[in-house]
Design a protein around this motif. Structure first.
Motif, PDB file in Angstrom:
ATOM      1  N   ARG A   1       1.819  21.358  -5.431  1.00 16.27           N
ATOM      2  CA  ARG A   1       2.195  21.561  -4.027  1.00 16.27           C
ATOM      3  C   ARG A   1       3.286  22.622  -3.896  1.00 16.27           C
ATOM      4  NH1 ARG A   1       1.554  22.859   0.001  1.00 16.27           N
ATOM      5  NH2 ARG A   1       1.532  21.857   2.017  1.00 16.27           N
ATOM      6  N   GLY A   2       4.001  22.893  -4.993  1.00 18.07           N
ATOM      7  CA  GLY A   2       5.016  23.934  -4.968  1.00 18.07           C
ATOM      8  C   GLY A   2       6.366  23.440  -5.452  1.00 18.07           C
ATOM      9  N   ILE A   3       7.137  24.336  -6.060  1.00 19.81           N
ATOM     10  CA  ILE A   3       8.483  24.025  -6.528  1.00 19.81           C
ATOM     11  C   ILE A   3       9.458  24.950  -5.815  1.00 19.81           C
ATOM     12  CG2 ILE A   3      10.002  23.828  -8.541  1.00 19.81           C
ATOM     13  CD1 ILE A   3       7.515  23.749 -10.304  1.00 19.81           C
ATOM     14  N   PRO A   4      10.494  24.420  -5.202  1.00 24.21           N
ATOM     15  CA  PRO A   4      11.486  25.311  -4.581  1.00 24.21           C
ATOM     16  C   PRO A   4      12.224  26.109  -5.643  1.00 24.21           C
ATOM     17  CG  PRO A   4      12.281  23.043  -4.579  1.00 24.21           C
ATOM     18  CD  PRO A   4      10.869  22.995  -5.061  1.00 24.21           C
ATOM     19  N   ASP A   5      12.703  27.287  -5.279  1.00 16.83           N
ATOM     20  CA  ASP A   5      13.393  28.143  -6.249  1.00 16.83           C
ATOM     21  C   ASP A   5      14.547  27.415  -6.939  1.00 16.83           C
ATOM     22  OD1 ASP A   5      11.679  30.191  -5.725  1.00 16.83           O
ATOM     23  OD2 ASP A   5      13.049  31.322  -4.447  1.00 16.83           O
ATOM     24  N   SER A   6      15.256  26.589  -6.182  1.00 19.18           N
ATOM     25  CA  SER A   6      16.432  25.925  -6.744  1.00 19.18           C
ATOM     26  C   SER A   6      16.074  24.879  -7.801  1.00 19.18           C
ATOM     27  CB  SER A   6      17.236  25.250  -5.629  1.00 19.18           C
ATOM     28  OG  SER A   6      16.476  24.221  -5.017  1.00 19.18           O
ATOM     29  N   LYS A   7      14.808  24.440  -7.824  1.00 14.37           N
ATOM     30  CA  LYS A   7      14.388  23.410  -8.781  1.00 14.37           C
ATOM     31  C   LYS A   7      13.637  23.987  -9.973  1.00 14.37           C
ATOM     32  CE  LYS A   7      15.573  19.764  -6.207  1.00 14.37           C
ATOM     33  NZ  LYS A   7      16.542  18.742  -6.635  1.00 14.37           N
TER      34      LYS A   7
ATOM     35  N   ASP B   1      10.912  32.904   0.035  1.00 12.77           N
ATOM     36  CA  ASP B   1      10.188  32.275   1.136  1.00 12.77           C
ATOM     37  C   ASP B   1      11.110  31.213   1.736  1.00 12.77           C
ATOM     38  OD1 ASP B   1       8.488  31.092   2.881  1.00 12.77           O
ATOM     39  OD2 ASP B   1       7.004  30.463   1.400  1.00 12.77           O
ATOM     40  N   VAL B   2      11.927  31.617   2.695  1.00 12.71           N
ATOM     41  CA  VAL B   2      12.975  30.740   3.208  1.00 12.71           C
ATOM     42  C   VAL B   2      12.398  29.469   3.806  1.00 12.71           C
ATOM     43  CG1 VAL B   2      14.894  30.533   4.819  1.00 12.71           C
ATOM     44  CG2 VAL B   2      14.484  32.707   3.623  1.00 12.71           C
ATOM     45  N   GLU B   3      11.418  29.614   4.703  1.00 15.34           N
ATOM     46  CA  GLU B   3      10.852  28.436   5.353  1.00 15.34           C
ATOM     47  C   GLU B   3      10.120  27.550   4.348  1.00 15.34           C
ATOM     48  OE1 GLU B   3      11.342  27.384   8.411  1.00 15.34           O
ATOM     49  OE2 GLU B   3      12.736  29.065   8.599  1.00 15.34           O
ATOM     50  N   GLY B   4       9.357  28.208   3.463  1.00 15.18           N
ATOM     51  CA  GLY B   4       8.639  27.434   2.454  1.00 15.18           C
ATOM     52  C   GLY B   4       9.582  26.681   1.538  1.00 15.18           C
ATOM     53  N   ASN B   5      10.712  27.314   1.184  1.00 12.62           N
ATOM     54  CA  ASN B   5      11.672  26.650   0.315  1.00 12.62           C
ATOM     55  C   ASN B   5      12.342  25.479   0.999  1.00 12.62           C
ATOM     56  OD1 ASN B   5      12.470  27.739  -2.544  1.00 12.62           O
ATOM     57  ND2 ASN B   5      11.824  29.531  -1.379  1.00 12.62           N
ATOM     58  N   LYS B   6      12.601  25.609   2.302  1.00 11.77           N
ATOM     59  CA  LYS B   6      13.191  24.485   3.044  1.00 11.77           C
ATOM     60  C   LYS B   6      12.270  23.281   3.007  1.00 11.77           C
ATOM     61  CE  LYS B   6      16.063  27.062   6.363  1.00 11.77           C
ATOM     62  NZ  LYS B   6      16.239  27.409   7.787  1.00 11.77           N
ATOM     63  N   TYR B   7      10.996  23.524   3.244  1.00 14.83           N
ATOM     64  CA  TYR B   7      10.014  22.450   3.238  1.00 14.83           C
ATOM     65  C   TYR B   7       9.915  21.809   1.853  1.00 14.83           C
ATOM     66  CZ  TYR B   7       5.275  20.695   2.443  1.00 14.83           C
ATOM     67  OH  TYR B   7       4.203  19.964   2.047  1.00 14.83           O
ATOM     68  N   LEU B   8       9.884  22.657   0.815  1.00 12.34           N
ATOM     69  CA  LEU B   8       9.782  22.145  -0.545  1.00 12.34           C
ATOM     70  C   LEU B   8      11.048  21.417  -0.975  1.00 12.34           C
ATOM     71  CD1 LEU B   8       7.967  25.166  -2.257  1.00 12.34           C
ATOM     72  CD2 LEU B   8       6.983  22.946  -1.679  1.00 12.34           C
TER      73      LEU B   8
ATOM     74  N   ASP C   1       0.842  -1.190   0.000  1.00  5.46           N
ATOM     75  CA  ASP C   1       0.000   0.000   0.000  1.00  5.46           C
ATOM     76  C   ASP C   1       0.876   1.238   0.000  1.00  5.46           C
ATOM     77  OD1 ASP C   1      -2.028  -1.694   0.066  1.00  5.46           O
ATOM     78  OD2 ASP C   1      -2.555  -1.411   2.181  1.00  5.46           O
ATOM     79  N   VAL C   2       0.796   2.000  -1.080  1.00  6.26           N
ATOM     80  CA  VAL C   2       1.730   3.103  -1.275  1.00  6.26           C
ATOM     81  C   VAL C   2       0.984   4.424  -1.362  1.00  6.26           C
ATOM     82  CG1 VAL C   2       3.628   3.930  -2.690  1.00  6.26           C
ATOM     83  CG2 VAL C   2       3.095   1.492  -2.615  1.00  6.26           C
ATOM     84  N   PRO C   3       1.347   5.408  -0.556  1.00  3.43           N
ATOM     85  CA  PRO C   3       0.682   6.704  -0.680  1.00  3.43           C
ATOM     86  C   PRO C   3       1.066   7.408  -1.988  1.00  3.43           C
ATOM     87  CG  PRO C   3       2.206   6.690   1.192  1.00  3.43           C
ATOM     88  CD  PRO C   3       2.329   5.385   0.508  1.00  3.43           C
ATOM     89  N   HIS C   4       0.146   8.218  -2.469  1.00  8.50           N
ATOM     90  CA  HIS C   4       0.343   8.994  -3.707  1.00  8.50           C
ATOM     91  C   HIS C   4       0.534  10.458  -3.321  1.00  8.50           C
ATOM     92  CE1 HIS C   4      -0.908  11.005  -7.440  1.00  8.50           C
ATOM     93  NE2 HIS C   4      -0.376   9.956  -8.006  1.00  8.50           N
ATOM     94  N   PRO C   5       0.989  11.335  -4.222  1.00  6.03           N
ATOM     95  CA  PRO C   5       1.105  12.754  -3.874  1.00  6.03           C
ATOM     96  C   PRO C   5      -0.188  13.392  -3.435  1.00  6.03           C
ATOM     97  CG  PRO C   5       2.406  12.308  -5.823  1.00  6.03           C
ATOM     98  CD  PRO C   5       1.672  11.051  -5.489  1.00  6.03           C
ATOM     99  N   GLN C   6      -1.335  12.662  -3.497  1.00  4.57           N
ATOM    100  CA  GLN C   6      -2.561  13.144  -2.864  1.00  4.57           C
ATOM    101  C   GLN C   6      -2.266  13.601  -1.443  1.00  4.57           C
ATOM    102  OE1 GLN C   6      -5.582  13.650  -3.537  1.00  4.57           O
ATOM    103  NE2 GLN C   6      -6.347  13.934  -1.487  1.00  4.57           N
ATOM    104  N   SER C   7      -1.369  12.880  -0.792  1.00  7.84           N
ATOM    105  CA  SER C   7      -1.062  13.187   0.602  1.00  7.84           C
ATOM    106  C   SER C   7      -0.294  14.480   0.745  1.00  7.84           C
ATOM    107  CB  SER C   7      -0.236  12.050   1.193  1.00  7.84           C
ATOM    108  OG  SER C   7       0.949  11.882   0.433  1.00  7.84           O
ATOM    109  N   LEU C   8       0.180  15.038  -0.345  1.00  4.70           N
ATOM    110  CA  LEU C   8       0.964  16.263  -0.257  1.00  4.70           C
ATOM    111  C   LEU C   8       0.094  17.481  -0.014  1.00  4.70           C
ATOM    112  CD1 LEU C   8       3.526  15.652  -3.112  1.00  4.70           C
ATOM    113  CD2 LEU C   8       3.694  15.110  -0.695  1.00  4.70           C
ATOM    114  N   LEU C   9      -1.194  17.272   0.130  1.00 11.10           N
ATOM    115  CA  LEU C   9      -2.054  18.389   0.504  1.00 11.10           C
ATOM    116  C   LEU C   9      -1.672  18.941   1.859  1.00 11.10           C
ATOM    117  CD1 LEU C   9      -5.525  17.020  -0.592  1.00 11.10           C
ATOM    118  CD2 LEU C   9      -4.559  19.211  -1.271  1.00 11.10           C
TER     119      LEU C   9
END
Length: 613
Positions: free
Chosen positions: A162-168, A129-136, A80-88
């Motif tokens: 769900r978002g793309i970090p600046d570095s990506k 967005d420093v914190e947001g980028n760390k999470y992403l 049983d594998v989670p999908h990016p649905q969980s990235l909400l």
């Protein structure tokens, strides 16, 4: 911790547009349309794969399972594998769960992400967005990039939402836009050479905007990036003359240059234009005025279907169409209407999913602001101003994206609504946009510099903007008399007549009529202009029709010529047989004297006639 949607028996709410199958609230289901940040049509809730690639229910968890997982991959990751649905919801990757997000996207867990530096032209005022980028960064740490654009759109769609970090962003944008595929084609060198080749323009005066807004300050571009905006828009106008009106182009380009090089940004923009012409499913741009209006009318219908109570409230306030406030949303890609970090998230989804992402975000905003607008907006002015203020405060981008991508929006439904707009567009004319053309200069002028041609060409009637200049008469070369000039230019029209005076002034006129002694007073397309000391054009005012006249002497031994006249007999420009003359205010063109000389007289050092061929 993962948080997953559970199966629900909720009634279908007003955010469902188009048909659907079964699925999560706001999702697309097994056979329905594409919904929010939810499993694609091949995914369901509450099941896992059997060896035959079908679904089996799990007694212990309700998790979305992709049906595309191979037996070998399933053996390495478990059942049983989670999908990016969980990235909400917030995610803290661990070695146990990172691979489970999407087996076809993630490699084995690594403790260090490879550093990547954006290649764009961001200025020092861009607030990351420093914190947001760390999470992403953690979320994207082990993503394996698919090899092709089609796979990238399919497999990265949910994590891009769900978002793309600046570095990506540099790599992801190139992948989902098709840049990496195109780079391997034979056309790449031709397209990229337009920016890097010797023919690329170096200086710019008139920047084509395609009906949009060129505002680099809205995009945090540095000086080098601003220079690239000018160059790329100029090259694009030259290479794509069929695209005259497309107001979203400047903002799209300026966002691309934040994370891409000039060649990459220009290439991606070309790809978006070409895909918009050939791929209805992933259309990106509206490249005519009719397309833009149809887009707004379709959104208005979707608004009525999706948020009917708010739509009815808007109509009751006297706003007959949401086009009043949405036209600029879409033409500017929400730039200056949403916080910039929110705009970037919207743009990520736009590159991955096409125009439908814009519809969803627009509908998501209206759904989020529905209660406030219905309770507090009592006039049309309050409705529009309150909506604008609420949008500018939309810093919670996750909340917006969750709401936007829960809306069911089938492409077939949108296309059917598009077709319904056709009868409403029959009377719509394309705006008279300036045709941008950088003329090819084969014979140098003694009066105009190369950059001056750009200014003059913006003044020409549209049908002549794609002509090139040819110097057919020069007084220093061909003899200093009006008679010689008329003989040399016989049959050469349309044309520019340029005069440089002894005090350095440069002025002249344009006519699309042949210079000869004849009945009548020339063409209404004739105009006069000044190039130095300050460039300005003076067109016909319709106060009289005394546009231009060539006058022979009684014995036909000499000629004079005048352009424009006033009731007192003054001429906008009068040239005698020796190529000197006078200039004065005229009613024909509403011009002042074309020289600063208080006597209104001038002596020419050189006079040229440039034919447009």
């Amino acid at each position: 911790m993962f948080t997953f949607f559970k199966k629900s028996n909720e009634k279908k709410d007003e955010n469902d547009v188009g048909g659907g199958g079964t699925g999560t609230p706001g999702g697309s289901g097994v056979s329905g349309g594409s919904g929010g940040i939810v499993p694609p049509p091949a995914l369901v809730i509450g099941g896992a794969l059997t060896d035959q690639g079908t679904l089996r229910h799990s007694a212990t968890s309700e998790i979305a399972i992709p049906t595309r997982i191979t037996r070998e991959r399933r053996a390495t990751i478990g059942g049983d594998v989670p999908h990016p649905q969980s990235l909400l919801y917030p995610l803290t990757p661990t070695s146990n769960n990172i691979a489970s997000l999407s087996p076809s996207m993630f490699a084995s867990y690594k403790t260090q992400a490879e550093p990547q530096v954006p290649t764009g032209y961001i200025d020092e005022y861009y607030e990351r967005d420093v914190e947001g980028n760390k999470y992403l960064e953690k979320m994207w740490m082990n993503v394996v990039m698919p090899a092709t654009q089609n796979l990238a759109r399919l497999e990265l769609k949910y994590i891009v939402r769900r978002g793309i970090p600046d570095s990506k962003r540099t790599r992801v944008w190139k992948l989902i836009s098709g840049y990496e595929d195109f780079k391997r084609s034979l056309d790449y060198e031709y397209v990229s050479g337009a920016i890097t080749g010797e023919g690329a323009p170096k200086k710019f005066r008139n920047i084509p905007s395609f009906g949009g807004i060129v505002s680099p300050s809205d995009h945090f571009l540095n000086d080098q990036g601003i220079d690239h905006v000018k160059r790329i828009l100029t090259v694009l106008a030259l290479r794509c003359p069929e695209v005259e009106y497309c107001p979203s182009i400047p903002d799209i380009l300026q966002m691309l240059l934040l994370f891409l090089s000039d060649v990459e940004a220009y290439t991606v923009l070309n790809l978006l234009i070409q895909q918009s012409k050939t791929n209805i499913k992933f259309r990106y741009l509206n490249i005519t005025n009719r397309d833009c209006i149809s887009f707004s009318l379709t959104f208005d219908t979707l608004f009525e279907m999706t948020v009917p109570k708010l739509y009815k409230h808007m109509i009751g306030l006297g706003i007959t169409s949401s086009k009043v406030f949405t036209e600029e949303w879409f033409s500017r890609m929400f730039v200056s209407h949403l916080p910039f970090q929110t705009v970037l998230r919207v743009f990520d989804c736009f590159l991955c999913e096409g125009y439908k992402a814009l519809y969803r975000v627009g509908l998501g905003l209206l759904k989020l602001h529905k209660n406030v607008l219905m309770s507090k907006a009592t006039t049309a002015e309050q409705f529009c101003s309150m909506l604008k203020h609420l949008n500018l405060q939309m810093f919670d981008v996750d909340k917006l994206m969750n709401r936007a991508f829960r809306i069911r929006l089938q492409r077939n439904t949108v296309q059917n609504i598009d077709e319904m707009q056709t009868p409403k567009l029959t009377h719509i004319a394309e705006p008279q946009m300036p045709i941008y053309y950088r003329p090819k200069i084969t014979t140098p002028s003694d009066i105009l510099h190369n950059d001056d041609y750009e200014i003059v060409w913006t003044w020409l009637p549209h049908r002549f903007c794609i002509c090139d200049p040819k110097v057919v008469y020069n007084s220093n070369r061909d003899g200093r008399s009006l008679r010689n000039m008329l003989e040399r230019v016989k049959g050469e029209y349309p044309m520019l007549i340029l005069i440089k005076t002894t005090n350095g002034d440069v002025f002249g006129c344009f006519t699309d009529d042949e210079l000869e002694s004849k009945f009548g007073f020339g063409s209404s397309n004739t105009f006069v202009f000044v190039m130095k000391p300050h460039a300005h054009v003076y067109r016909a005012t319709n106060k009289n029709e005394l546009y231009l006249k060539v006058c022979p002497s009684v014995d036909l031994s000499s000629f004079s010529m005048w352009i424009g006249a006033s009731e007192l007999g003054d001429r906008a420009l009068c040239i005698d047989s020796e190529l000197n003359g006078t200039t004065a205010p005229s009613d024909t063109y509403g011009n002042p004297a074309l020289t600063d000389d208080q006597s209104f007289k001038f002596k020419s050092t050189v006079l040229e006639v440039i034919s447009l061929v």
